[in-house]
Design an enzyme around this catalytic site. Structure first.
Site, PDB file in Angstrom:
ATOM      1  N   LYS A  12      39.403  45.872  45.423  1.00 31.42           N
ATOM      2  CA  LYS A  12      38.906  45.804  44.039  1.00 31.42           C
ATOM      3  C   LYS A  12      39.299  47.070  43.279  1.00 31.42           C
ATOM      4  O   LYS A  12      39.081  48.175  43.765  1.00 31.42           O
ATOM      5  CB  LYS A  12      37.389  45.650  44.023  1.00 31.42           C
ATOM      6  CG  LYS A  12      36.911  44.357  44.657  1.00 31.42           C
ATOM      7  CD  LYS A  12      35.402  44.268  44.689  1.00 31.42           C
ATOM      8  CE  LYS A  12      34.964  42.972  45.357  1.00 31.42           C
ATOM      9  NZ  LYS A  12      33.501  42.892  45.471  1.00 31.42           N
ATOM     10  N   LYS A  67      19.726  37.170  46.910  1.00 27.77           N
ATOM     11  CA  LYS A  67      20.704  37.327  47.989  1.00 27.77           C
ATOM     12  C   LYS A  67      20.813  38.793  48.419  1.00 27.77           C
ATOM     13  O   LYS A  67      20.825  39.105  49.608  1.00 27.77           O
ATOM     14  CB  LYS A  67      22.068  36.793  47.524  1.00 27.77           C
ATOM     15  CG  LYS A  67      23.171  36.912  48.542  1.00 27.77           C
ATOM     16  CD  LYS A  67      24.471  36.321  48.043  1.00 27.77           C
ATOM     17  CE  LYS A  67      25.009  37.162  46.912  1.00 27.77           C
ATOM     18  NZ  LYS A  67      26.318  36.741  46.426  1.00 27.77           N
ATOM     19  N   ASP A  68      20.882  39.709  47.452  1.00 26.73           N
ATOM     20  CA  ASP A  68      21.001  41.126  47.786  1.00 26.73           C
ATOM     21  C   ASP A  68      19.730  41.667  48.439  1.00 26.73           C
ATOM     22  O   ASP A  68      19.793  42.574  49.270  1.00 26.73           O
ATOM     23  CB  ASP A  68      21.351  41.948  46.545  1.00 26.73           C
ATOM     24  CG  ASP A  68      22.780  41.693  46.069  1.00 26.73           C
ATOM     25  OD1 ASP A  68      23.565  41.092  46.826  1.00 26.73           O
ATOM     26  OD2 ASP A  68      23.101  42.102  44.937  1.00 26.73           O
ATOM     27  N   TYR A 126      36.654  44.186  36.979  1.00 26.68           N
ATOM     28  CA  TYR A 126      37.420  44.500  38.179  1.00 26.68           C
ATOM     29  C   TYR A 126      38.449  43.445  38.504  1.00 26.68           C
ATOM     30  O   TYR A 126      38.279  42.275  38.220  1.00 26.68           O
ATOM     31  CB  TYR A 126      36.510  44.761  39.369  1.00 26.68           C
ATOM     32  CG  TYR A 126      35.533  43.674  39.740  1.00 26.68           C
ATOM     33  CD1 TYR A 126      35.725  42.902  40.878  1.00 26.68           C
ATOM     34  CD2 TYR A 126      34.391  43.443  38.972  1.00 26.68           C
ATOM     35  CE1 TYR A 126      34.816  41.928  41.246  1.00 26.68           C
ATOM     36  CE2 TYR A 126      33.479  42.475  39.336  1.00 26.68           C
ATOM     37  CZ  TYR A 126      33.690  41.720  40.466  1.00 26.68           C
ATOM     38  OH  TYR A 126      32.796  40.745  40.819  1.00 26.68           O
ATOM     39  N   ARG A 131      41.574  57.148  14.597  1.00 22.73           N
ATOM     40  CA  ARG A 131      41.591  55.682  14.658  1.00 22.73           C
ATOM     41  C   ARG A 131      40.949  55.129  15.916  1.00 22.73           C
ATOM     42  O   ARG A 131      40.605  53.961  15.984  1.00 22.73           O
ATOM     43  CB  ARG A 131      43.038  55.173  14.585  1.00 22.73           C
ATOM     44  CG  ARG A 131      43.766  55.571  13.322  1.00 22.73           C
ATOM     45  CD  ARG A 131      45.242  55.273  13.428  1.00 22.73           C
ATOM     46  NE  ARG A 131      45.820  56.044  14.531  1.00 22.73           N
ATOM     47  CZ  ARG A 131      46.930  55.723  15.180  1.00 22.73           C
ATOM     48  NH1 ARG A 131      47.597  54.649  14.866  1.00 22.73           N
ATOM     49  NH2 ARG A 131      47.384  56.493  16.148  1.00 22.73           N
ATOM     50  N   ARG A 175      23.921  45.740  42.005  1.00 21.34           N
ATOM     51  CA  ARG A 175      24.698  44.597  42.505  1.00 21.34           C
ATOM     52  C   ARG A 175      25.463  45.056  43.746  1.00 21.34           C
ATOM     53  O   ARG A 175      26.264  45.972  43.678  1.00 21.34           O
ATOM     54  CB  ARG A 175      25.671  44.102  41.425  1.00 21.34           C
ATOM     55  CG  ARG A 175      24.966  43.526  40.199  1.00 21.34           C
ATOM     56  CD  ARG A 175      25.984  42.933  39.232  1.00 21.34           C
ATOM     57  NE  ARG A 175      25.366  42.449  38.018  1.00 21.34           N
ATOM     58  CZ  ARG A 175      24.961  41.197  37.817  1.00 21.34           C
ATOM     59  NH1 ARG A 175      25.100  40.299  38.775  1.00 21.34           N
ATOM     60  NH2 ARG A 175      24.423  40.840  36.677  1.00 21.34           N
ATOM     61  N   HIS A 192      28.553  44.133  48.486  1.00 17.96           N
ATOM     62  CA  HIS A 192      29.184  42.858  48.812  1.00 17.96           C
ATOM     63  C   HIS A 192      30.552  43.037  49.479  1.00 17.96           C
ATOM     64  O   HIS A 192      31.250  44.007  49.213  1.00 17.96           O
ATOM     65  CB  HIS A 192      29.407  42.031  47.538  1.00 17.96           C
ATOM     66  CG  HIS A 192      28.158  41.779  46.769  1.00 17.96           C
ATOM     67  ND1 HIS A 192      28.141  41.693  45.401  1.00 17.96           N
ATOM     68  CD2 HIS A 192      26.877  41.593  47.169  1.00 17.96           C
ATOM     69  CE1 HIS A 192      26.910  41.455  44.985  1.00 17.96           C
ATOM     70  NE2 HIS A 192      26.125  41.396  46.037  1.00 17.96           N
ATOM     71  N   GLU A 230      46.711  53.768  29.208  1.00 16.17           N
ATOM     72  CA  GLU A 230      47.322  52.796  30.104  1.00 16.17           C
ATOM     73  C   GLU A 230      46.352  52.630  31.263  1.00 16.17           C
ATOM     74  O   GLU A 230      46.080  53.583  31.982  1.00 16.17           O
ATOM     75  CB  GLU A 230      48.663  53.332  30.588  1.00 16.17           C
ATOM     76  CG  GLU A 230      49.428  52.357  31.435  1.00 16.17           C
ATOM     77  CD  GLU A 230      50.803  52.900  31.790  1.00 16.17           C
ATOM     78  OE1 GLU A 230      50.920  53.527  32.871  1.00 16.17           O
ATOM     79  OE2 GLU A 230      51.743  52.713  30.994  1.00 16.17           O
ATOM     80  N   ASN A 235      37.427  39.885  37.092  1.00 13.95           N
ATOM     81  CA  ASN A 235      36.028  39.547  36.855  1.00 13.95           C
ATOM     82  C   ASN A 235      35.418  40.525  35.858  1.00 13.95           C
ATOM     83  O   ASN A 235      35.866  41.671  35.747  1.00 13.95           O
ATOM     84  CB  ASN A 235      35.233  39.603  38.164  1.00 13.95           C
ATOM     85  CG  ASN A 235      35.733  38.613  39.180  1.00 13.95           C
ATOM     86  OD1 ASN A 235      36.094  37.496  38.856  1.00 13.95           O
ATOM     87  ND2 ASN A 235      35.784  39.034  40.427  1.00 13.95           N
ATOM     88  N   GLN A 238      42.717  37.856  40.740  1.00 14.24           N
ATOM     89  CA  GLN A 238      41.530  37.434  39.999  1.00 14.24           C
ATOM     90  C   GLN A 238      40.935  38.636  39.278  1.00 14.24           C
ATOM     91  O   GLN A 238      40.851  39.724  39.848  1.00 14.24           O
ATOM     92  CB  GLN A 238      40.501  36.854  40.983  1.00 14.24           C
ATOM     93  CG  GLN A 238      39.210  36.381  40.372  1.00 14.24           C
ATOM     94  CD  GLN A 238      38.300  35.743  41.423  1.00 14.24           C
ATOM     95  OE1 GLN A 238      38.753  35.082  42.352  1.00 14.24           O
ATOM     96  NE2 GLN A 238      37.012  35.953  41.269  1.00 14.24           N
ATOM     97  N   GLU A 259      30.889  35.210  51.865  1.00 14.25           N
ATOM     98  CA  GLU A 259      30.296  36.402  51.271  1.00 14.25           C
ATOM     99  C   GLU A 259      29.214  36.986  52.165  1.00 14.25           C
ATOM    100  O   GLU A 259      28.428  36.267  52.769  1.00 14.25           O
ATOM    101  CB  GLU A 259      29.777  36.136  49.860  1.00 14.25           C
ATOM    102  CG  GLU A 259      28.927  34.922  49.707  1.00 14.25           C
ATOM    103  CD  GLU A 259      28.522  34.670  48.264  1.00 14.25           C
ATOM    104  OE1 GLU A 259      28.743  35.522  47.385  1.00 14.25           O
ATOM    105  OE2 GLU A 259      27.960  33.611  48.031  1.00 14.25           O
ATOM    106  N   HIS A 263      31.206  46.824  48.650  1.00 14.29           N
ATOM    107  CA  HIS A 263      31.215  47.438  47.328  1.00 14.29           C
ATOM    108  C   HIS A 263      29.947  47.060  46.559  1.00 14.29           C
ATOM    109  O   HIS A 263      29.456  45.934  46.674  1.00 14.29           O
ATOM    110  CB  HIS A 263      32.439  46.962  46.541  1.00 14.29           C
ATOM    111  CG  HIS A 263      32.400  47.386  45.115  1.00 14.29           C
ATOM    112  ND1 HIS A 263      31.981  46.548  44.111  1.00 14.29           N
ATOM    113  CD2 HIS A 263      32.688  48.570  44.533  1.00 14.29           C
ATOM    114  CE1 HIS A 263      32.024  47.202  42.969  1.00 14.29           C
ATOM    115  NE2 HIS A 263      32.457  48.425  43.192  1.00 14.29           N
TER     116      HIS A 263
END
Length: 181
Positions: free
Chosen positions: A70, A167-168, A130, A23, A58, A61, A28, A48, A46, A141, A117
């Site tokens: 995170k 930005k990166d 995350y 199935r 990415r 940061h 968990e 994301n 939060q 940031e 990260h």
């Protein structure tokens, strides 16, 4: 859940026990009491979710005044996930650890506050989810250059060069970046 401390012991790779049959599967993905025992007493505020294509990088940061821990995982595809220790008081300051996270291995990585990260997408598409211990603060940031020679991160590039946000592409080197005490 199996909790494995990596070369930087505060970063923890988490491997769930997966129960599968014809199935599908069940696992968990988070249990607060176990997380506290193995990673620390953090509260998540939060969640994301991002989707990226192959070759996207990415990061790296972080937030300085509102540092975020995170808990990251991939629910589609695969990424190479990286944490860089930015705590000057740490014996592992300036070092990095990485792990391949995928929908197949279902592993998660705990990246505590005080780390930069980032991740690089190795499959056609990846969905990355995350949980964060503090809210995103746009004025707080910062970013480290993904290719800083001082970090010498061994990214498993599938393209000649990664695709970066503007930005990166302007991110700082470790010697120029603000860091944690």
């Amino acid at each position: 859940m199996i909790y494995e401390r990596l070369a930087i012991p505060d970063v923890v790779l988490m491997t769930p026990q997966v129960f599968g049959d014809s199935r599908g599967f069940f696992l968990e993905s988070f249990r607060h009491s176990e997380f506290v025992t193995h990673c620390g007493d953090y509260r998540f505020v939060q969640d994301n979710h991002s989707c990226s294509r192959r070759g996207i990088l990415r990061g790296l940061h972080y937030q300085l005044e509102h540092p975020q821990g995170k808990l990251v995982r991939v629910t589609r595809g695969e990424v190479f996930d990286v944490a860089v220790d930015l705590r000057r008081s740490s014996p592992t300051f300036g070092r990095w650890v990485g792990a391949l996270l995928s929908a197949d291995n279902k592993q998660q990585l705990w990246v505590p506050p005080g780390f930069a990260h980032g991740f690089y997408v190795t499959t056609e598409v990846a969905e990355f989810q995350y949980k964060c211990t503090d809210y995103y603060a746009p004025g707080d940031e910062y970013g480290l250059a993904w290719n800083d020679p001082a970090l010498a991160i061994d990214w498993p590039l599938v393209e000649a060069a990664p695709v970066l946000s503007a930005k990166d592409a302007e991110a700082s080197s470790l010697v120029e970046a603000p860091t944690f005490a």
